[in-house]
Design a protein around this motif. Structure first.
Motif, PDB file in Angstrom:
ATOM      1  N   LYS A  73       0.853  -1.180   0.000  1.00  0.00           N
ATOM      2  CA  LYS A  73       0.000   0.000   0.000  1.00  0.00           C
ATOM      3  C   LYS A  73       0.891   1.233   0.000  1.00  0.00           C
ATOM      4  CE  LYS A  73      -3.889   2.179   2.357  1.00  0.00           C
ATOM      5  NZ  LYS A  73      -4.848   2.076   3.496  1.00  0.00           N
ATOM      6  N   GLY A  74       0.911   1.943  -1.107  1.00  0.00           N
ATOM      7  CA  GLY A  74       1.693   3.162  -1.214  1.00  0.00           C
ATOM      8  C   GLY A  74       3.160   2.966  -1.524  1.00  0.00           C
ATOM      9  N   SER A  75       3.575   1.741  -1.800  1.00  0.00           N
ATOM     10  CA  SER A  75       4.996   1.513  -2.050  1.00  0.00           C
ATOM     11  C   SER A  75       5.166   0.258  -2.909  1.00  0.00           C
ATOM     12  CB  SER A  75       5.758   1.369  -0.729  1.00  0.00           C
ATOM     13  OG  SER A  75       7.154   1.339  -0.945  1.00  0.00           O
ATOM     14  N   ILE A  76       6.411  -0.089  -3.171  1.00  0.00           N
ATOM     15  CA  ILE A  76       6.744  -1.310  -3.898  1.00  0.00           C
ATOM     16  C   ILE A  76       7.907  -1.988  -3.196  1.00  0.00           C
ATOM     17  CG2 ILE A  76       5.908  -0.448  -6.115  1.00  0.00           C
ATOM     18  CD1 ILE A  76       8.815   0.110  -6.908  1.00  0.00           C
ATOM     19  N   GLY A  77       8.209  -3.206  -3.614  1.00  0.00           N
ATOM     20  CA  GLY A  77       9.289  -3.961  -2.995  1.00  0.00           C
ATOM     21  C   GLY A  77      10.660  -3.377  -3.303  1.00  0.00           C
ATOM     22  N   ARG A  78      11.593  -3.643  -2.425  1.00  0.00           N
ATOM     23  CA  ARG A  78      12.983  -3.260  -2.674  1.00  0.00           C
ATOM     24  C   ARG A  78      13.535  -4.075  -3.838  1.00  0.00           C
ATOM     25  NH1 ARG A  78      16.278  -3.577   2.899  1.00  0.00           N
ATOM     26  NH2 ARG A  78      17.959  -3.306   1.384  1.00  0.00           N
ATOM     27  N   ALA A 116       6.342  -6.077 -13.792  1.00  0.00           N
ATOM     28  CA  ALA A 116       5.478  -7.128 -13.258  1.00  0.00           C
ATOM     29  C   ALA A 116       4.209  -6.539 -12.660  1.00  0.00           C
ATOM     30  CB  ALA A 116       6.228  -7.951 -12.221  1.00  0.00           C
ATOM     31  N   ILE A 117       4.352  -5.456 -11.920  1.00  0.00           N
ATOM     32  CA  ILE A 117       3.184  -4.828 -11.295  1.00  0.00           C
ATOM     33  C   ILE A 117       2.246  -4.275 -12.354  1.00  0.00           C
ATOM     34  CG2 ILE A 117       2.430  -2.927  -9.818  1.00  0.00           C
ATOM     35  CD1 ILE A 117       5.163  -3.291  -8.316  1.00  0.00           C
ATOM     36  N   ARG A 118       2.796  -3.540 -13.294  1.00  0.00           N
ATOM     37  CA  ARG A 118       1.954  -2.868 -14.287  1.00  0.00           C
ATOM     38  C   ARG A 118       1.396  -3.809 -15.351  1.00  0.00           C
ATOM     39  NH1 ARG A 118       5.472   2.710 -15.299  1.00  0.00           N
ATOM     40  NH2 ARG A 118       4.578   3.886 -13.548  1.00  0.00           N
ATOM     41  N   GLU A 119       2.164  -4.833 -15.701  1.00  0.00           N
ATOM     42  CA  GLU A 119       1.760  -5.683 -16.815  1.00  0.00           C
ATOM     43  C   GLU A 119       1.093  -6.988 -16.392  1.00  0.00           C
ATOM     44  OE1 GLU A 119       5.255  -6.190 -19.219  1.00  0.00           O
ATOM     45  OE2 GLU A 119       5.639  -4.016 -19.285  1.00  0.00           O
ATOM     46  N   LYS A 120       1.311  -7.417 -15.131  1.00  0.00           N
ATOM     47  CA  LYS A 120       0.697  -8.665 -14.673  1.00  0.00           C
ATOM     48  C   LYS A 120      -0.350  -8.449 -13.586  1.00  0.00           C
ATOM     49  CE  LYS A 120       4.307 -11.974 -15.879  1.00  0.00           C
ATOM     50  NZ  LYS A 120       5.166 -13.083 -15.378  1.00  0.00           N
ATOM     51  N   LEU A 121      -0.096  -7.547 -12.649  1.00  0.00           N
ATOM     52  CA  LEU A 121      -1.017  -7.378 -11.530  1.00  0.00           C
ATOM     53  C   LEU A 121      -2.135  -6.390 -11.843  1.00  0.00           C
ATOM     54  CD1 LEU A 121       1.371  -7.464  -8.441  1.00  0.00           C
ATOM     55  CD2 LEU A 121       0.279  -9.344  -9.664  1.00  0.00           C
ATOM     56  N   PHE A 122      -1.811  -5.183 -12.261  1.00  0.00           N
ATOM     57  CA  PHE A 122      -2.847  -4.189 -12.502  1.00  0.00           C
ATOM     58  C   PHE A 122      -3.895  -4.646 -13.523  1.00  0.00           C
ATOM     59  CE2 PHE A 122      -0.228  -0.217 -11.072  1.00  0.00           C
ATOM     60  CZ  PHE A 122      -0.316  -0.643  -9.754  1.00  0.00           C
ATOM     61  N   SER A 165      -5.926  -2.366  -2.782  1.00  0.00           N
ATOM     62  CA  SER A 165      -6.453  -2.905  -4.032  1.00  0.00           C
ATOM     63  C   SER A 165      -5.573  -2.432  -5.178  1.00  0.00           C
ATOM     64  CB  SER A 165      -7.890  -2.460  -4.264  1.00  0.00           C
ATOM     65  OG  SER A 165      -7.941  -1.072  -4.570  1.00  0.00           O
ATOM     66  N   PHE A 166      -5.605  -3.170  -6.284  1.00  0.00           N
ATOM     67  CA  PHE A 166      -4.812  -2.764  -7.436  1.00  0.00           C
ATOM     68  C   PHE A 166      -5.299  -1.423  -7.986  1.00  0.00           C
ATOM     69  CE2 PHE A 166      -3.900  -7.508  -8.323  1.00  0.00           C
ATOM     70  CZ  PHE A 166      -2.837  -7.485  -7.438  1.00  0.00           C
ATOM     71  N   GLY A 167      -6.596  -1.182  -7.921  1.00  0.00           N
ATOM     72  CA  GLY A 167      -7.103   0.095  -8.395  1.00  0.00           C
ATOM     73  C   GLY A 167      -6.581   1.263  -7.583  1.00  0.00           C
ATOM     74  N   HIS A 168      -6.562   1.102  -6.266  1.00  0.00           N
ATOM     75  CA  HIS A 168      -6.038   2.166  -5.410  1.00  0.00           C
ATOM     76  C   HIS A 168      -4.582   2.439  -5.727  1.00  0.00           C
ATOM     77  CE1 HIS A 168      -5.665   4.607  -1.739  1.00  0.00           C
ATOM     78  NE2 HIS A 168      -4.487   4.027  -1.602  1.00  0.00           N
ATOM     79  N   GLU A 169      -3.806   1.395  -5.881  1.00  0.00           N
ATOM     80  CA  GLU A 169      -2.376   1.582  -6.151  1.00  0.00           C
ATOM     81  C   GLU A 169      -2.149   2.126  -7.565  1.00  0.00           C
ATOM     82  OE1 GLU A 169      -0.404   1.440  -3.540  1.00  0.00           O
ATOM     83  OE2 GLU A 169      -2.276   0.886  -2.534  1.00  0.00           O
ATOM     84  N   ARG A 170      -2.951   1.702  -8.516  1.00  0.00           N
ATOM     85  CA  ARG A 170      -2.806   2.241  -9.870  1.00  0.00           C
ATOM     86  C   ARG A 170      -3.064   3.742  -9.884  1.00  0.00           C
ATOM     87  NH1 ARG A 170      -6.027   3.610 -13.633  1.00  0.00           N
ATOM     88  NH2 ARG A 170      -7.868   2.746 -12.623  1.00  0.00           N
ATOM     89  N   ARG A 171      -4.011   4.186  -9.080  1.00  0.00           N
ATOM     90  CA  ARG A 171      -4.332   5.614  -9.042  1.00  0.00           C
ATOM     91  C   ARG A 171      -3.345   6.419  -8.206  1.00  0.00           C
ATOM     92  NH1 ARG A 171      -9.442   3.193  -8.461  1.00  0.00           N
ATOM     93  NH2 ARG A 171      -9.280   3.390  -6.187  1.00  0.00           N
ATOM     94  N   VAL A 197       4.431   3.312  -8.939  1.00  0.00           N
ATOM     95  CA  VAL A 197       3.911   2.588 -10.108  1.00  0.00           C
ATOM     96  C   VAL A 197       2.527   3.048 -10.543  1.00  0.00           C
ATOM     97  CG1 VAL A 197       5.262   0.471  -9.832  1.00  0.00           C
ATOM     98  CG2 VAL A 197       3.105   0.747  -8.571  1.00  0.00           C
ATOM     99  N   GLY A 198       1.966   4.051  -9.884  1.00  0.00           N
ATOM    100  CA  GLY A 198       0.648   4.545 -10.244  1.00  0.00           C
ATOM    101  C   GLY A 198       0.658   5.263 -11.580  1.00  0.00           C
ATOM    102  N   ASP A 199      -0.523   5.596 -12.073  1.00  0.00           N
ATOM    103  CA  ASP A 199      -0.659   6.235 -13.368  1.00  0.00           C
ATOM    104  C   ASP A 199       0.137   7.536 -13.460  1.00  0.00           C
ATOM    105  OD1 ASP A 199      -2.318   4.200 -14.134  1.00  0.00           O
ATOM    106  OD2 ASP A 199      -4.176   5.336 -13.866  1.00  0.00           O
ATOM    107  N   ALA A 200       0.250   8.241 -12.351  1.00  0.00           N
ATOM    108  CA  ALA A 200       0.957   9.524 -12.363  1.00  0.00           C
ATOM    109  C   ALA A 200       2.468   9.381 -12.284  1.00  0.00           C
ATOM    110  CB  ALA A 200       0.466  10.399 -11.207  1.00  0.00           C
TER     111      ALA A 200
END
Length: 212
Positions: free
Chosen positions: A154-159, A173-179, A196-202, A207-210
């Protein structure tokens, strides 16, 4: 599918206990505190059938071998590129001040596109390297729920600064497989709160849209 999250070890790693309507259960990423995990299984009157691993870091696998040896249940996952992390468990334990740990080999390595059954639950396996090379994610399409280990938070990604980590592969992987699984899909990360993936995408700044 029903589940509960059991943070374990000083790293507060989210070990997840999942089970079907008949009480057939699995532990995902049992990082330690074996007795506490087994007490929870017993308290809920479940039958523990397997251990599922997303990756080979000690705080995610520390109790796996003991569970296999005591109960005779299989260790499933991660992908075979994690072998060097599992082989280095004794060194990891010494480095991070954990109790002594033995190296082990899973009963089944996983590959992208595999499925894993826990009773009536079926997980799709997604190979999501970057944090570690053989990291996998377990996704239950019917429950719209994913167990993502240390890929996404939530709000971050793995090291990605560990040996054989890869930041570009992690983001891909996050953008092409999970989202693409859908904005409504919730996920249990390896540490911290669900999202949720939607929350993180936004909103995720990495890795969000912005994020571009």
């Amino acid at each position: 599918m029903e589940f509960t999250i059991l943070p374990v070890t000083p790293y507060q790693q989210n070990c997840s206990l999942v089970w079907d309507a008949d009480g057939v259960a699995a532990l995902i990423d049992p990082g330690g505190e074996t007795e506490r995990l087994l007490d929870e299984v017993s308290r809920r009157k479940l039958v523990l059938a397997s251990v599922l691993l997303t990756h080979g870091h000690l705080d995610h696998v520390g109790a796996a071998l003991e569970l296999r040896e005591r109960l005779g249940i299989p260790i499933i996952g991660p992908q075979r590129d994690e072998a060097f992390w599992l082989d280095s468990l004794p060194q990891q334990a010494e480095l991070f001040g954990f109790p002594p740990a033995k190296a082990f080999t899973p009963d089944r390595w996983l590959e992208d596109g595999d499925t894993v059954d826990v009773g009536a639950i079926r997980f799709d396996v997604l190979h999501c390297p970057g944090h570690t090379p053989g990291h996998v994610v377990f996704y239950d399409a019917s429950a719209r729920l994913a167990f993502v280990g240390d890929v996404l938070f939530k709000g971050s990604i793995g090291r990605s600064d560990f040996p054989r980590g890869n930041h570009r592969a992690l983001v891909a992987a996050i953008r092409e497989k999970l989202f693409p699984l859908g904005d409504d899909v919730r996920f249990v990360p390896g540490h911290g709160a669900m999202s949720s993936f939607g929350h993180e995408r936004r909103d995720n700044p990495f890795v969000g849209d912005a994020a571009g």
